[in-house]
Design a protein around this motif. Structure first.
Motif, PDB file in Angstrom:
ATOM      1  N   ALA A 177       1.504   6.956  -6.653  1.00 16.30           N
ATOM      2  CA  ALA A 177       0.434   7.892  -6.986  1.00 16.30           C
ATOM      3  C   ALA A 177       0.866   9.322  -6.671  1.00 16.30           C
ATOM      4  O   ALA A 177       0.577  10.268  -7.428  1.00 16.30           O
ATOM      5  CB  ALA A 177      -0.844   7.533  -6.220  1.00 16.30           C
ATOM      6  N   LYS A 178       1.528   9.517  -5.553  1.00 11.86           N
ATOM      7  CA  LYS A 178       2.008  10.841  -5.151  1.00 11.86           C
ATOM      8  C   LYS A 178       3.017  11.379  -6.166  1.00 11.86           C
ATOM      9  O   LYS A 178       2.990  12.563  -6.538  1.00 11.86           O
ATOM     10  CB  LYS A 178       2.634  10.749  -3.768  1.00 11.86           C
TER      11      LYS A 178
ATOM     12  N   ARG B  46       2.238   1.813  -3.477  1.00 12.00           N
ATOM     13  CA  ARG B  46       1.215   2.342  -4.395  1.00 12.00           C
ATOM     14  C   ARG B  46       0.964   3.821  -4.131  1.00 12.00           C
ATOM     15  O   ARG B  46       0.849   4.628  -5.066  1.00 12.00           O
ATOM     16  CB  ARG B  46      -0.088   1.555  -4.243  1.00 12.00           C
ATOM     17  N   LYS B  47       0.868   4.197  -2.842  1.00 12.10           N
ATOM     18  CA  LYS B  47       0.636   5.602  -2.491  1.00 12.10           C
ATOM     19  C   LYS B  47       1.796   6.475  -2.951  1.00 12.10           C
ATOM     20  O   LYS B  47       1.597   7.587  -3.461  1.00 12.10           O
ATOM     21  CB  LYS B  47       0.429   5.753  -0.983  1.00 12.10           C
TER      22      LYS B  47
ATOM     23  N   ARG C 189       0.829  -1.196   0.000  1.00 11.85           N
ATOM     24  CA  ARG C 189       0.000   0.000   0.000  1.00 11.85           C
ATOM     25  C   ARG C 189       0.869   1.253   0.000  1.00 11.85           C
ATOM     26  O   ARG C 189       0.599   2.218  -0.720  1.00 11.85           O
ATOM     27  CB  ARG C 189      -0.916  -0.026   1.220  1.00 11.85           C
ATOM     28  N   LYS C 190       1.953   1.241   0.796  1.00 10.31           N
ATOM     29  CA  LYS C 190       2.862   2.387   0.834  1.00 10.31           C
ATOM     30  C   LYS C 190       3.500   2.628  -0.527  1.00 10.31           C
ATOM     31  O   LYS C 190       3.643   3.773  -0.975  1.00 10.31           O
ATOM     32  CB  LYS C 190       3.958   2.168   1.875  1.00 10.31           C
TER      33      LYS C 190
END
Length: 121
Positions: A105-106, A101-102, A98-99
């Motif tokens: 995206a960022k 992917r975030k 999840r980290k």
């Protein structure tokens, strides 16, 4: 006084002669140069013996290599099962995913903002 030396007798000389004759005849006995492989009397030459021994070594090495490969696969499978069965590790892997992917995206959002800013200038 005179020292008396024991002179070898006739039987001693005969025994020594017999031993010398045996030693002489032992030189002439044939030495085994070809060894029997089977009881039927089939003989193998030196080249055949080397080829057979080479084949045995190759077979042994192949068996060892296969055993090592199987052991490696088994260890990998056990490691995979241990990871799957470890709930805490699974949660940590999900968090890390999840980290990642975030962060991606960022980075994409930042790249878009910078592109818009560059277009305005």
């Amino acid at each position: 006084m005179r020292e008396s030396k024991v002179m070898p007798g006739f039987s001693d000389r005969l025994a020594a002669q017999a031993e010398a004759r045996k030693a002489l005849l032992a030189k002439f006995k044939p030495k085994p140069t070809i060894q029997a492989v089977e009881a039927e009397g089939a003989f193998e030459t030196t080249a055949q013996k080397k080829a057979r021994e080479l084949e045995e070594v190759r077979a042994r090495r192949a068996a060892e290599k296969e055993a090592l490969r199987v052991a490696k696969e088994k260890a990998e499978e056990e490691r995979r099962l241990a990871i799957e069965n470890d709930e805490e590790l699974m949660l940590q892997l999900k968090r890390d995913d999840r980290k990642a992917r975030k962060a991606a995206a960022k980075a994409d959002a930042r790249a878009k903002r910078e592109l818009k800013a560059a277009m305005r200038r």
